[in-house]
Design an enzyme around this catalytic site. Structure first.
Site, PDB file in Angstrom:
ATOM      1  N   CYS A 131      -0.421  -6.076 -20.965  1.00  0.00           N
ATOM      2  CA  CYS A 131      -0.267  -7.529 -20.891  1.00  0.00           C
ATOM      3  C   CYS A 131      -1.165  -8.221 -21.904  1.00  0.00           C
ATOM      4  CB  CYS A 131      -0.586  -8.000 -19.468  1.00  0.00           C
ATOM      5  SG  CYS A 131      -0.508  -9.791 -19.293  1.00  0.00           S
ATOM      6  N   CYS A 134      -2.808 -11.484 -20.615  1.00  0.00           N
ATOM      7  CA  CYS A 134      -3.899 -11.293 -19.656  1.00  0.00           C
ATOM      8  C   CYS A 134      -5.166 -10.793 -20.361  1.00  0.00           C
ATOM      9  CB  CYS A 134      -3.544 -10.255 -18.588  1.00  0.00           C
ATOM     10  SG  CYS A 134      -1.870 -10.312 -17.986  1.00  0.00           S
ATOM     11  N   ASP A 135      -4.999  -9.836 -21.272  1.00  0.00           N
ATOM     12  CA  ASP A 135      -6.158  -9.110 -21.804  1.00  0.00           C
ATOM     13  C   ASP A 135      -6.476  -9.396 -23.268  1.00  0.00           C
ATOM     14  OD1 ASP A 135      -6.268  -7.882 -19.312  1.00  0.00           O
ATOM     15  OD2 ASP A 135      -4.947  -6.253 -19.931  1.00  0.00           O
TER      16      ASP A 135
END
Ligand code: NAP
Length: 301
Positions: A131, A134-135
């Site tokens: 992701c 997200c990261d």
């Protein structure tokens, strides 16, 4: 007891909940993780009709709020089993709770496909990610790689190219499934490089990822690319095995159902990416949710 149990709170499941509630019936949505499904990982949604631009998270939150404001109940617990005695359907969750309804909509979506190579699980969260939204922020100013050739890989690469020092796109062939327009933008970026006809064959680094080994599919030659992060975006896989007794699964594990969203068991419907279909988009998930919900309400009478 609700009129309709919906399994999955992604765009298909939440759209179904909205339609069930607006049809004067009650919806109970069971969700194993968090609402929104895969769309929460999309930085910008720019192809939902009527909304020029919105983040995936904001879109999912708006859907969730719309469904709950209409009275849908959302329970965060994983549906483990689905049984039926013909009329009544029973869903049992990981938490051991039994829910019953006459109609069920399976909107379980799909999960990120894994490469299936050594150390993939061990290094997840230590450089390996599925992701970018997200990261991605953890890799500011650092070199990363994105594996895959679909829209997810291209969008992830574009997103990461805005703050990573270098983005290497590794894809197993020359042609891309993703949109040509994004591909063109990437080709014009100075910090984006393409490694084509290649697969990731090893993950290197201790205790965190420091390089990936790629193997050229044509020559068999191996080389190491130094990266701090590897974003794996090689598509999705369904997980419908728990329902295999009551619905037919196709060869890839998707629930066999046509545009009417009906399965082989009366009263069990399916919607969104978990269903056999050729186009898996936010719009098609939302429209499936509406079709399945109205079919379920018609079934209830
Ligand atoms: P996808 O379109 O299925 O693409 C997966 C990519 O990974 C393909 O390029 C495939 O290569 C490659 N791949 C598959 N298995 C592999 C393996 N074991 N090793 C190496 N490479 C592998 O998946 P996606 O990009 O996640 O997109 C899924 C769906 O969502 C698509 O319909 C896409 O259009 C849609 N989507 C839409 C948006 C949007 O509308 N904004 C954003 C993201 C995704 P091959 O091409 O060689 O098969």
């Amino acid at each position: 007891m609700a009129d309709v149990i919906i399994i999955g709170a992604g765009p298909a499941g939440l759209s179904a909940a909205i339609y069930v509630q607006r049809a004067g019936k009650t919806a109970l949505v069971l969700e194993a993780f968090t609402y929104g499904g895969q769309i929460v990982n999309t930085p910008e949604v720019e192809n939902y009709p009527g909304i020029a631009k919105i983040s995936g998270f904001d879109f999912a939150t708006a859907l969730y709020e719309q469904a709950t404001a209409l009275g849908a109940e959302i329970v965060f617990d994983r549906a483990e089993t689905l049984e039926t005695d013909g009329e009544m359907k029973k869903v049992t969750t990981t938490g051991g709770v039994e829910y019953k309804a006459r109609a069920v909509i399976l909107a379980t979506g799909a999960k990120n496909r894994h490469l299936g190579i050594g150390r993939e699980e061990e290094l997840t969260g230590r450089g390996v990610s599925y992701c970018a939204t997200c990261d991605g922020a953890f890799f500011k100013g650092k070199p990363v790689a994105v594996n895959g050739g679909g829209n997810t890989a291209l969008e992830d690469a574009l997103f990461l190219s805005n703050y990573c020092s270098k983005v290497t796109i590794i894809h197993r062939r020359e042609g891309f499934r993703g949109e040509p327009a994004i591909l063109e933008t990437l080709r014009n970026k100075e910090n984006v490089e393409f490694v084509l006809n290649a697969t990731v064959t090893a993950l290197i680094g201790e205790p965190k990822l420091s390089a990936v080994e790629v193997t050229d599919k044509l020559s068999g030659e191996k080389k190491e690319i130094p990266v701090d992060g590897l974003f794996i975006a090689i598509g999705q896989e369904p997980d419908n095995r728990a329902f295999a007794d009551l619905v037919e699964l196709d060869g890839a594990g998707y629930i066999a159902a046509g545009e009417d969203c009906r399965t082989k068991t009366p009263g069990i419907f399916t919607a969104g990416d978990c269903r056999t279909k050729t186009v898996r988009q936010l719009t098609t998930a939302a429209s499936d949710g509406a079709v399945a919900a109205l079919a379920a309400c018609q079934y209830l009478g």
